[in-house]
Design an enzyme around this catalytic site. Structure first.
Site, mmCIF file in Angstrom:
data_model
loop_
_atom_site.group_PDB
_atom_site.id
_atom_site.type_symbol
_atom_site.label_atom_id
_atom_site.label_comp_id
_atom_site.label_asym_id
_atom_site.label_seq_id
_atom_site.Cartn_x
_atom_site.Cartn_y
_atom_site.Cartn_z
ATOM 1 N N SER A 1 0.798 -1.222 0.000
ATOM 2 C CA SER A 1 0.000 0.000 0.000
ATOM 3 C C SER A 1 0.834 1.277 0.000
ATOM 4 C CB SER A 1 -1.017 0.006 1.137
ATOM 5 O OG SER A 1 -0.444 -0.392 2.333
ATOM 6 N N HIS B 1 1.263 4.695 4.348
ATOM 7 C CA HIS B 1 0.276 5.257 3.434
ATOM 8 C C HIS B 1 0.577 6.734 3.160
ATOM 9 C CE1 HIS B 1 -3.269 2.221 3.828
ATOM 10 N NE2 HIS B 1 -2.096 1.593 3.786
#
Length: 194
Positions: A126, A177
């Site tokens: 991610s 992230h």
């Protein structure tokens, strides 16, 4: 731009880097599921474990990008890559796309190492995928012709939802992230100035 109409063989031919990354995701997931290995062997060998990074296992800044815990984790990250990666692989070319992807993921993992405690461990693509989102945001700001209005209406809400969900779900590496997004944005900003 984000609608996939290619057949499977066409997709493999047109987007070999994305296809290879997804294959690596799947192979590592399957290996981690085989009974011949201890259940967490792949995780123990390849996860970003801050204590081991401090002790010199620097590959752990790269390998977590390809390892996933659980089928849902694998599916979500691989699906995101298949959906949002192709326009960038086509635009950037194979080498620059893999550099964007790896640089965003590694940057996210370095910041995770610097900010999180030594006991922290993480896996997943991610950070690199958020790097793709960051690149899109930079291109939207720098080169309006890069992406159509309709595609902007898809990517912008996805990025906002992704950032919001980062803070709402447990077990998420918020640092990866956010800094993956920032890393991709910086790379996009630099590319947009050329």
């Amino acid at each position: 731009m984000f609608v996939r109409t290619e057949s499977f063989p066409q997709f493999l031919r047109l987007y070999p880097i994305i296809s290879l990354i997804v294959l690596i995701h799947i192979v590592l997931y399957l290996v981690s599921s085989l009974p011949i290995f201890p259940q967490r062997w792949v995780f123990e060998q390849l996860a970003g474990i801050n204590l081991f990074i401090k002790e010199g296992e620097w590959w752990r800044l790269v390998t977590p990008i390809f390892v996933h815990l659980g089928f849902a984790h694998l599916l979500f990250n691989s699906f995101s890559l298949v959906l949002f990666g192709p326009p960038l692989e086509k635009y950037l070319g194979k080498v620059r796309f893999i550099l964007l992807y790896l640089a965003s993921g590694i940057f996210a993992n370095i910041i995770t190492y610097l900010i999180k405690p030594l006991t922290y461990s993480h896996v997943g693509a991610s950070g690199a995928i958020f790097g793709l989102f960051g690149f899109y945001i930079a291109m939207i700001l720098m080169k309006k012709a890069f992406i159509t209005r309709e595609s902007r209406q898809v990517i912008l809400p996805i990025v906002v939802i992704g950032v919001v969900m980062t803070f709402m779900q447990s077990g998420i590496n918020i640092t990866a992230h956010l800094f993956g997004l920032l890393g991709g944005f910086i790379i996009g900003w630099i590319s947009g100035k050329k």
